[in-house]
Design a protein around this motif. Sequence first.
Motif, PDB file in Angstrom:
ATOM      1  N   ASP A 126       0.868  -1.177   0.000  1.00 36.66           N
ATOM      2  CA  ASP A 126       0.000   0.000   0.000  1.00 36.66           C
ATOM      3  C   ASP A 126       0.902   1.222   0.000  1.00 36.66           C
ATOM      4  O   ASP A 126       2.007   1.220   0.564  1.00 36.66           O
ATOM      5  N   LYS A 127       0.445   2.295  -0.633  1.00 41.11           N
ATOM      6  CA  LYS A 127       1.350   3.397  -0.930  1.00 41.11           C
ATOM      7  C   LYS A 127       1.692   4.253   0.292  1.00 41.11           C
ATOM      8  O   LYS A 127       2.727   4.927   0.304  1.00 41.11           O
ATOM      9  N   GLN A 128       0.842   4.215   1.323  1.00 43.81           N
ATOM     10  CA  GLN A 128       1.186   4.949   2.534  1.00 43.81           C
ATOM     11  C   GLN A 128       2.323   4.256   3.288  1.00 43.81           C
ATOM     12  O   GLN A 128       3.213   4.924   3.826  1.00 43.81           O
ATOM     13  N   THR A 129       2.324   2.924   3.324  1.00 47.29           N
ATOM     14  CA  THR A 129       3.450   2.208   3.915  1.00 47.29           C
ATOM     15  C   THR A 129       4.724   2.487   3.136  1.00 47.29           C
ATOM     16  O   THR A 129       5.796   2.730   3.722  1.00 47.29           O
ATOM     17  N   MET A 130       4.630   2.486   1.818  1.00 50.96           N
ATOM     18  CA  MET A 130       5.805   2.760   0.990  1.00 50.96           C
ATOM     19  C   MET A 130       6.292   4.188   1.179  1.00 50.96           C
ATOM     20  O   MET A 130       7.502   4.453   1.164  1.00 50.96           O
ATOM     21  N   ALA A 131       5.365   5.127   1.376  1.00 52.53           N
ATOM     22  CA  ALA A 131       5.760   6.502   1.680  1.00 52.53           C
ATOM     23  C   ALA A 131       6.534   6.558   2.984  1.00 52.53           C
ATOM     24  O   ALA A 131       7.493   7.343   3.125  1.00 52.53           O
ATOM     25  N   GLY A 132       6.139   5.727   3.955  1.00 52.58           N
ATOM     26  CA  GLY A 132       6.873   5.667   5.214  1.00 52.58           C
ATOM     27  C   GLY A 132       8.310   5.211   5.025  1.00 52.58           C
ATOM     28  O   GLY A 132       9.217   5.668   5.737  1.00 52.58           O
ATOM     29  N   ASP A 133       8.544   4.296   4.073  1.00 52.75           N
ATOM     30  CA  ASP A 133       9.924   3.902   3.747  1.00 52.75           C
ATOM     31  C   ASP A 133      10.737   5.107   3.302  1.00 52.75           C
ATOM     32  O   ASP A 133      11.897   5.291   3.718  1.00 52.75           O
ATOM     33  N   ILE A 134      10.154   5.919   2.421  1.00 56.47           N
ATOM     34  CA  ILE A 134      10.868   7.089   1.888  1.00 56.47           C
ATOM     35  C   ILE A 134      11.151   8.089   3.001  1.00 56.47           C
ATOM     36  O   ILE A 134      12.249   8.653   3.091  1.00 56.47           O
ATOM     37  N   ARG A 135      10.168   8.303   3.858  1.00 58.73           N
ATOM     38  CA  ARG A 135      10.361   9.252   4.968  1.00 58.73           C
ATOM     39  C   ARG A 135      11.481   8.789   5.898  1.00 58.73           C
ATOM     40  O   ARG A 135      12.322   9.596   6.329  1.00 58.73           O
ATOM     41  N   ALA A 136      11.511   7.500   6.214  1.00 57.19           N
ATOM     42  CA  ALA A 136      12.570   6.978   7.073  1.00 57.19           C
ATOM     43  C   ALA A 136      13.936   7.144   6.420  1.00 57.19           C
ATOM     44  O   ALA A 136      14.927   7.482   7.094  1.00 57.19           O
ATOM     45  N   LEU A 137      14.005   6.911   5.103  1.00 59.50           N
ATOM     46  CA  LEU A 137      15.263   7.114   4.379  1.00 59.50           C
ATOM     47  C   LEU A 137      15.726   8.561   4.487  1.00 59.50           C
ATOM     48  O   LEU A 137      16.908   8.835   4.738  1.00 59.50           O
ATOM     49  N   LEU A 138      14.815   9.498   4.316  1.00 57.44           N
ATOM     50  CA  LEU A 138      15.198  10.910   4.386  1.00 57.44           C
ATOM     51  C   LEU A 138      15.681  11.285   5.783  1.00 57.44           C
ATOM     52  O   LEU A 138      16.626  12.076   5.925  1.00 57.44           O
ATOM     53  N   ARG A 139      15.053  10.736   6.808  1.00 56.63           N
ATOM     54  CA  ARG A 139      15.531  10.983   8.169  1.00 56.63           C
ATOM     55  C   ARG A 139      16.942  10.426   8.334  1.00 56.63           C
ATOM     56  O   ARG A 139      17.799  11.044   8.968  1.00 56.63           O
ATOM     57  N   HIS A 140      17.184   9.247   7.782  1.00 55.49           N
ATOM     58  CA  HIS A 140      18.512   8.640   7.826  1.00 55.49           C
ATOM     59  C   HIS A 140      19.554   9.540   7.154  1.00 55.49           C
ATOM     60  O   HIS A 140      20.706   9.625   7.614  1.00 55.49           O
ATOM     61  N   LEU A 141      19.152  10.215   6.096  1.00 54.38           N
ATOM     62  CA  LEU A 141      20.065  11.095   5.352  1.00 54.38           C
ATOM     63  C   LEU A 141      20.180  12.479   5.979  1.00 54.38           C
ATOM     64  O   LEU A 141      20.910  13.323   5.462  1.00 54.38           O
ATOM     65  N   GLY A 142      19.454  12.712   7.057  1.00 51.92           N
ATOM     66  CA  GLY A 142      19.546  13.989   7.749  1.00 51.92           C
ATOM     67  C   GLY A 142      18.693  15.092   7.174  1.00 51.92           C
ATOM     68  O   GLY A 142      18.889  16.265   7.489  1.00 51.92           O
ATOM     69  N   VAL A 143      17.723  14.732   6.330  1.00 48.50           N
ATOM     70  CA  VAL A 143      16.859  15.743   5.719  1.00 48.50           C
ATOM     71  C   VAL A 143      15.779  16.125   6.719  1.00 48.50           C
ATOM     72  O   VAL A 143      15.010  15.268   7.172  1.00 48.50           O
ATOM     73  N   GLN A 144      15.691  17.395   7.052  1.00 43.74           N
ATOM     74  CA  GLN A 144      14.717  17.895   8.013  1.00 43.74           C
ATOM     75  C   GLN A 144      13.778  18.938   7.403  1.00 43.74           C
ATOM     76  O   GLN A 144      12.631  19.065   7.825  1.00 43.74           O
ATOM     77  N   LYS A 145      14.278  19.689   6.431  1.00 43.03           N
ATOM     78  CA  LYS A 145      13.467  20.750   5.827  1.00 43.03           C
ATOM     79  C   LYS A 145      12.470  20.165   4.824  1.00 43.03           C
ATOM     80  O   LYS A 145      12.651  19.059   4.312  1.00 43.03           O
ATOM     81  N   PRO A 146      11.400  20.905   4.523  1.00 45.57           N
ATOM     82  CA  PRO A 146      10.428  20.404   3.541  1.00 45.57           C
ATOM     83  C   PRO A 146      11.079  20.064   2.208  1.00 45.57           C
ATOM     84  O   PRO A 146      11.988  20.759   1.745  1.00 45.57           O
ATOM     85  N   ILE A 147      10.599  19.012   1.609  1.00 43.00           N
ATOM     86  CA  ILE A 147      11.188  18.455   0.392  1.00 43.00           C
ATOM     87  C   ILE A 147      10.310  18.769  -0.822  1.00 43.00           C
ATOM     88  O   ILE A 147       9.144  19.136  -0.695  1.00 43.00           O
ATOM     89  N   THR A 148      10.907  18.605  -1.981  1.00 40.64           N
ATOM     90  CA  THR A 148      10.173  18.591  -3.238  1.00 40.64           C
ATOM     91  C   THR A 148      10.113  17.150  -3.721  1.00 40.64           C
ATOM     92  O   THR A 148      11.133  16.456  -3.743  1.00 40.64           O
ATOM     93  N   ILE A 149       8.923  16.691  -4.068  1.00 46.95           N
ATOM     94  CA  ILE A 149       8.748  15.330  -4.582  1.00 46.95           C
ATOM     95  C   ILE A 149       8.432  15.401  -6.074  1.00 46.95           C
ATOM     96  O   ILE A 149       7.542  16.140  -6.491  1.00 46.95           O
ATOM     97  N   VAL A 150       9.165  14.618  -6.853  1.00 44.11           N
ATOM     98  CA  VAL A 150       8.906  14.430  -8.279  1.00 44.11           C
ATOM     99  C   VAL A 150       8.620  12.952  -8.466  1.00 44.11           C
ATOM    100  O   VAL A 150       9.468  12.105  -8.168  1.00 44.11           O
ATOM    101  N   SER A 151       7.417  12.620  -8.926  1.00 41.43           N
ATOM    102  CA  SER A 151       7.005  11.219  -8.925  1.00 41.43           C
ATOM    103  C   SER A 151       6.299  10.858 -10.219  1.00 41.43           C
ATOM    104  O   SER A 151       5.633  11.687 -10.834  1.00 41.43           O
ATOM    105  N   HIS A 152       6.436   9.583 -10.584  1.00 38.65           N
ATOM    106  CA  HIS A 152       5.947   9.129 -11.891  1.00 38.65           C
ATOM    107  C   HIS A 152       5.237   7.795 -11.753  1.00 38.65           C
ATOM    108  O   HIS A 152       5.645   6.936 -10.965  1.00 38.65           O
ATOM    109  N   ASP A 153       4.161   7.628 -12.518  1.00 34.59           N
ATOM    110  CA  ASP A 153       3.472   6.355 -12.609  1.00 34.59           C
ATOM    111  C   ASP A 153       3.062   5.914 -11.194  1.00 34.59           C
ATOM    112  O   ASP A 153       2.554   6.724 -10.431  1.00 34.59           O
TER     113      ASP A 153
END
Length: 293
Positions: free
Chosen positions: A73-100
């Motif tokens: 489900d796409k909300q669980t998958m979004a949680g994967d991306i959010r956890a990755l960004l936290r791991h990378l130290g990203v704290q400020k609002p992001i820009t998302i570019v997404s396809h398909d």
Amino acid sequence: MFEHEGVRIHYVTAGTSPVQGGGDRTIVLIHGWPQTWWEWRHIIEPLRSDGWFVVAPDVRGAGGSSKPAGGYDKQTMAGDIRALLRHLGVQKPITIVSHDLGMLVGYGYACLWPDEVARLMVSEAPIPGTAGYESAVATSKYSENRIWHFHMHGAADNAAEMLIEGHEFPYLRSFYLRLSANPDAISIADAERYVADYTQPGAMRAGIELFRAFEKDAEDNRRILAEKGKLTMPVLGLGGTASFFLPIAEKMLSEVAENVTVRAVEDSGHWMAEEQPEKLLERLRDWFQETGG
């Protein structure tokens, strides 16, 4: 490679991360099906040169990432991306570019954590739970010629996997060719790379599970829209002029977002980042400038 709740997420970055002293401009590129981060290969370096910290993950089930039994489900998958960004130290609002189908993950991220998304670009998929989705899937104009596979892939009992097994290359390549205005944009070598990724153990099943999760996605999307209301950040819908998305984009996106812009990528089919990378970059750069850099 990053691991989140037992799921390994493979990713590629370009530019300097915030923890390395980079700026606050992070752009996340979320690929579709049947592709991987490789979809973005033509635009990663130009975006880095523009000053972005670029993050291009393989979503769960794709490429170098894990192929777990569930969680598509796409909300669980979004949680994967959010956890990755936290791991990378990203704290400020992001820009998302997404396809398909990656668009559905990007949309899920923006719905769940709207304060963390400065702007959202979506392209080339209908959003489950919207009238636009129901129209696109039910209308023969679209389903027979463009998205007929939604029905096949959504079938239970592993029917799709059994039909595809042993025919992975011609099956997947048929999408690259049939949905393209520029058939040479995804070369034989590129197609072989994608097919190698999708013939890893569990990979085809994982890709099909993205479609089987649409019913839950629809429920999640309707619920969060009722709870939180429409998205308020700038939302850009991009579609190729030779694809199905543009005719449904504005009406569909207006169901879920208040600040919607829809634009075309000329001389492109479904695979815009590979068919017309320069035109895609032009549309993105214009939109970035219009929405605050």
